[in-house]
Write an enzyme that holds these catalytic residues in place. Sequence first.
Site, PDB file in Angstrom:
ATOM      1  N   THR A   1       6.187 -20.641 -22.967  1.00 41.72           N
ATOM      2  CA  THR A   1       5.350 -21.086 -21.765  1.00 41.72           C
ATOM      3  C   THR A   1       4.180 -21.565 -21.890  1.00 41.72           C
ATOM      4  O   THR A   1       3.964 -22.746 -21.404  1.00 41.72           O
ATOM      5  CB  THR A   1       5.347 -19.532 -21.162  1.00 41.72           C
ATOM      6  OG1 THR A   1       6.721 -18.963 -21.126  1.00 41.72           O
ATOM      7  CG2 THR A   1       4.846 -19.768 -19.533  1.00 41.72           C
TER       8      THR A   1
ATOM      9  N   VAL B   1      -7.984 -13.289 -22.476  1.00 40.79           N
ATOM     10  CA  VAL B   1      -8.469 -12.242 -21.527  1.00 40.79           C
ATOM     11  C   VAL B   1      -8.547 -13.340 -19.989  1.00 40.79           C
ATOM     12  O   VAL B   1      -9.004 -14.059 -19.799  1.00 40.79           O
ATOM     13  CB  VAL B   1      -9.805 -11.711 -21.553  1.00 40.79           C
ATOM     14  CG1 VAL B   1     -10.085 -10.877 -20.672  1.00 40.79           C
ATOM     15  CG2 VAL B   1      -9.913 -11.318 -23.081  1.00 40.79           C
TER      16      VAL B   1
ATOM     17  N   GLY C   1      -6.201 -14.933 -18.534  1.00 41.11           N
ATOM     18  CA  GLY C   1      -5.724 -16.319 -18.448  1.00 41.11           C
ATOM     19  C   GLY C   1      -6.690 -17.477 -18.223  1.00 41.11           C
ATOM     20  O   GLY C   1      -7.621 -17.799 -19.143  1.00 41.11           O
TER      21      GLY C   1
ATOM     22  N   LYS D   1      -6.971  -6.574 -23.229  1.00 45.96           N
ATOM     23  CA  LYS D   1      -8.085  -7.479 -22.858  1.00 45.96           C
ATOM     24  C   LYS D   1      -9.444  -6.574 -22.809  1.00 45.96           C
ATOM     25  O   LYS D   1     -10.472  -7.065 -22.873  1.00 45.96           O
ATOM     26  CB  LYS D   1      -7.715  -7.942 -21.372  1.00 45.96           C
ATOM     27  CG  LYS D   1      -6.346  -8.631 -21.454  1.00 45.96           C
ATOM     28  CD  LYS D   1      -5.653  -8.975 -20.319  1.00 45.96           C
ATOM     29  CE  LYS D   1      -4.326  -9.623 -20.244  1.00 45.96           C
ATOM     30  NZ  LYS D   1      -3.612  -9.774 -19.140  1.00 45.96           N
TER      31      LYS D   1
ATOM     32  N   GLY E   1       0.530 -17.495 -16.770  1.00 48.59           N
ATOM     33  CA  GLY E   1       1.368 -18.699 -16.216  1.00 48.59           C
ATOM     34  C   GLY E   1       0.845 -19.802 -17.212  1.00 48.59           C
ATOM     35  O   GLY E   1      -0.264 -19.944 -17.669  1.00 48.59           O
TER      36      GLY E   1
HETATM   37  N1  LIG Z   1       2.650 -16.625 -20.680  1.00 47.24           N
HETATM   38  C1  LIG Z   1       1.373 -16.347 -20.195  1.00 47.24           C
HETATM   39  O1  LIG Z   1       1.240 -16.343 -18.915  1.00 47.24           O
HETATM   40  C2  LIG Z   1       0.329 -15.856 -20.970  1.00 47.24           C
HETATM   41  C3  LIG Z   1      -0.981 -15.751 -20.361  1.00 47.24           C
HETATM   42  C4  LIG Z   1      -2.191 -15.437 -21.209  1.00 47.24           C
HETATM   43  C5  LIG Z   1      -1.627 -15.364 -22.808  1.00 47.24           C
HETATM   44  N2  LIG Z   1      -0.784 -15.393 -23.347  1.00 47.24           N
HETATM   45  C6  LIG Z   1      -0.395 -15.366 -24.685  1.00 47.24           C
HETATM   46  O2  LIG Z   1      -0.134 -16.670 -25.274  1.00 47.24           O
HETATM   47  C7  LIG Z   1       1.045 -16.448 -26.369  1.00 47.24           C
HETATM   48  C8  LIG Z   1       2.258 -17.273 -26.203  1.00 47.24           C
HETATM   49  O3  LIG Z   1       2.836 -16.230 -24.717  1.00 47.24           O
HETATM   50  P1  LIG Z   1       4.065 -17.150 -24.200  1.00 47.24           P
HETATM   51  O4  LIG Z   1       4.283 -16.515 -22.866  1.00 47.24           O
HETATM   52  O5  LIG Z   1       3.879 -18.838 -24.224  1.00 47.24           O
HETATM   53  O6  LIG Z   1       5.244 -16.777 -25.221  1.00 47.24           O
HETATM   54  P2  LIG Z   1       6.808 -17.296 -25.343  1.00 47.24           P
HETATM   55  O7  LIG Z   1       7.118 -18.202 -24.013  1.00 47.24           O
HETATM   56  O8  LIG Z   1       7.681 -16.334 -25.662  1.00 47.24           O
HETATM   57  O9  LIG Z   1       6.591 -18.437 -26.511  1.00 47.24           O
HETATM   58  C9  LIG Z   1       6.610 -17.888 -27.917  1.00 47.24           C
HETATM   59  C10 LIG Z   1       6.660 -19.105 -28.745  1.00 47.24           C
HETATM   60  O10 LIG Z   1       6.707 -18.553 -30.098  1.00 47.24           O
HETATM   61  C11 LIG Z   1       7.624 -19.236 -30.956  1.00 47.24           C
HETATM   62  N3  LIG Z   1       7.768 -18.403 -31.989  1.00 47.24           N
HETATM   63  C12 LIG Z   1       8.323 -17.196 -32.248  1.00 47.24           C
HETATM   64  N4  LIG Z   1       8.319 -16.430 -33.417  1.00 47.24           N
HETATM   65  C13 LIG Z   1       7.923 -17.497 -34.101  1.00 47.24           C
HETATM   66  C14 LIG Z   1       7.762 -17.907 -35.577  1.00 47.24           C
HETATM   67  N5  LIG Z   1       8.126 -16.856 -36.271  1.00 47.24           N
HETATM   68  N6  LIG Z   1       7.600 -18.948 -36.200  1.00 47.24           N
HETATM   69  C15 LIG Z   1       7.326 -20.143 -35.120  1.00 47.24           C
HETATM   70  N7  LIG Z   1       7.257 -19.854 -33.905  1.00 47.24           N
HETATM   71  C16 LIG Z   1       7.730 -18.495 -33.341  1.00 47.24           C
HETATM   72  C17 LIG Z   1       8.973 -19.345 -30.057  1.00 47.24           C
HETATM   73  O11 LIG Z   1       9.767 -20.240 -30.634  1.00 47.24           O
HETATM   74  P3  LIG Z   1      11.136 -20.722 -29.571  1.00 47.24           P
HETATM   75  O12 LIG Z   1      10.700 -21.467 -28.346  1.00 47.24           O
HETATM   76  O13 LIG Z   1      11.758 -21.592 -30.863  1.00 47.24           O
HETATM   77  O14 LIG Z   1      11.658 -19.206 -29.674  1.00 47.24           O
HETATM   78  C18 LIG Z   1       8.197 -19.739 -28.826  1.00 47.24           C
HETATM   79  O15 LIG Z   1       8.233 -21.146 -28.722  1.00 47.24           O
HETATM   80  C19 LIG Z   1       1.086 -14.601 -26.310  1.00 47.24           C
HETATM   81  O16 LIG Z   1       0.087 -14.357 -27.519  1.00 47.24           O
HETATM   82  C20 LIG Z   1       0.666 -14.390 -25.010  1.00 47.24           C
HETATM   83  O17 LIG Z   1       0.236 -12.998 -24.901  1.00 47.24           O
HETATM   84  C21 LIG Z   1       0.353 -15.736 -22.137  1.00 47.24           C
END
Ligand SMILES: NC(=O)c1ccc[n+]([C@@H]2O[C@H](COP(=O)([O-])OP(=O)(O)OC[C@H]3O[C@@H](n4cnc5c(N)ncnc54)[C@H](OP(=O)(O)O)[C@@H]3O)[C@@H](O)[C@H]2O)c1
Length: 437
Positions: free
Chosen positions: A14, A134, A136, A207, A304
């Site tokens: 995401t 923290v 977003g 956070k 997001g």
């Molecule tokens: N989503 C939000 O709104 C949001 C907001 C603030 C902070 N965050 C933080 O941002 C970070 C990412 O969140 P997200 O929502 O983007 O997560 P996500 O959609 O689950 O994406 C995780 C990514 O990591 C990759 N991945 C997992 N294991 C891996 C490995 N061993 N080697 C290389 N790549 C690997 C996955 O690959 P594949 O795609 O190939 O499976 C995927 O592309 C997290 O720390 C989260 O807490 C997220």
Amino acid sequence: MAEALRIGIAGLGTVGASVVRVLADKAAELTRQCGRDIVVTAVSARDAGRDRGVDLGATKWFDDPVELAQKADIDVFVELIGGDEGPARSCVKAALEAGRHVVTANKALLAKHGVALAEAAEKRGVLLNYEAAVAGGIPVIKTMREAMAGNTVTRVFGILNGTCNYILTRMEAEGLSFEDCLKDAQRLGYAEADPTFDIEGNDTAHKLAILTSLAFGSRIAANDIYLEGISNITQADIRAAGELGYRIKLLGVAQRTETGIEQRVHPTMVPTASVIAQVNGVTNAVAIETDILGELLLSGPGAGGNATASAVVGDIADIAKSRPGFQHGPVFGRPAKELTPYKKAQMRSHAGGYFIRLTVHDRIGVFAAIAKRMSDNDISLESIVQHANGTETHAQKTVILVTHETTEAAVRKAVEGVTRDGHLTSKPQVIRIERAG
Ligand SMILES: NC(=O)c1ccc[n+]([C@@H]2O[C@H](COP(=O)([O-])OP(=O)(O)OC[C@H]3O[C@@H](n4cnc5c(N)ncnc54)[C@H](OP(=O)(O)O)[C@@H]3O)[C@@H](O)[C@H]2O)c1
């Protein structure tokens, strides 16, 4: 023009895919602002074949994010995998040890290993930026780390989890149960399939732990946070709060007290007229109270792809603009070695107002017995209201008490006493009241 800043991104989910998209869409503007191009040269994720809706044609693919961190031709390593151990921790550590600047959105990793990672970054003179970790898209880290120099923070509190705020907002607006609102949050993609981490307060705690360190210059102590989630909040609580002029929010609160620093995450009653009470739905907010500034409230999108990418790209742009010897300050606002040990204030010493909802047998003497338990514990009551809510066969009443400022220890003792008296027909509900402007 200075040489291009080369970026390696590990994690293309995401947030990662949104960062690639924003860097491409805003390339010309970013170059104007930073005085140099920002180019993604290497990426890593699990599945190399997956279409992520972004152009990765000019990038080098790495199956292993640690290898990317160590060997790719990059200046900045961006970690967007997630998790407090495993590949995320290994690749951030490897990147810092290889002398790369790091940008991450990973609150879980920082809550657990932030101080060690900050020490590694500062030892090698590289930056570790984490604005997206923290709240977003809200620029709270930059605000606390850079814009508030000289201020002494007395309290920082906030709505740090959009899922919980969405559920509480709908429960109040539509009279729905917690379970129904949670199901809708899952259907709309606001809550994970396993929502425990959000609704039980752990995400808020991660956070808060980071904010506490920035606010008070103490080492991160995520395991010392008092934690209570929102799954026990009922319509009866929401309605009673409304009648008394309060709204229920899940807050993370860090506060300096005479005995140490309080860190707590729990459902909280805030005055309906306060600014933080107006923050509804998935929106996040952080309030910072200081001696010079008074109270500052920042609110905005806390999650997001786009909102989070905005913060990540801001962190990357800061690195693009920085020049050797002219970088912004240390990771947690002061050198990691100078962070003081965290001195925990015991939750039992917490002072504040309390809302207590008791469901009791409707019989003579109950009201007086409750009042006596309160006065025996030096609890002075702002209001006490009773409603009949039973049937003819199971007559019961709801008694709602609002206390003046007292301590957690006194409230726990009084409620234990009332429970021992045998008047209750169900578990008592206790919700702390938080002062908010
Ligand atoms: N989503 C939000 O709104 C949001 C907001 C603030 C902070 N965050 C933080 O941002 C970070 C990412 O969140 P997200 O929502 O983007 O997560 P996500 O959609 O689950 O994406 C995780 C990514 O990591 C990759 N991945 C997992 N294991 C891996 C490995 N061993 N080697 C290389 N790549 C690997 C996955 O690959 P594949 O795609 O190939 O499976 C995927 O592309 C997290 O720390 C989260 O807490 C997220």
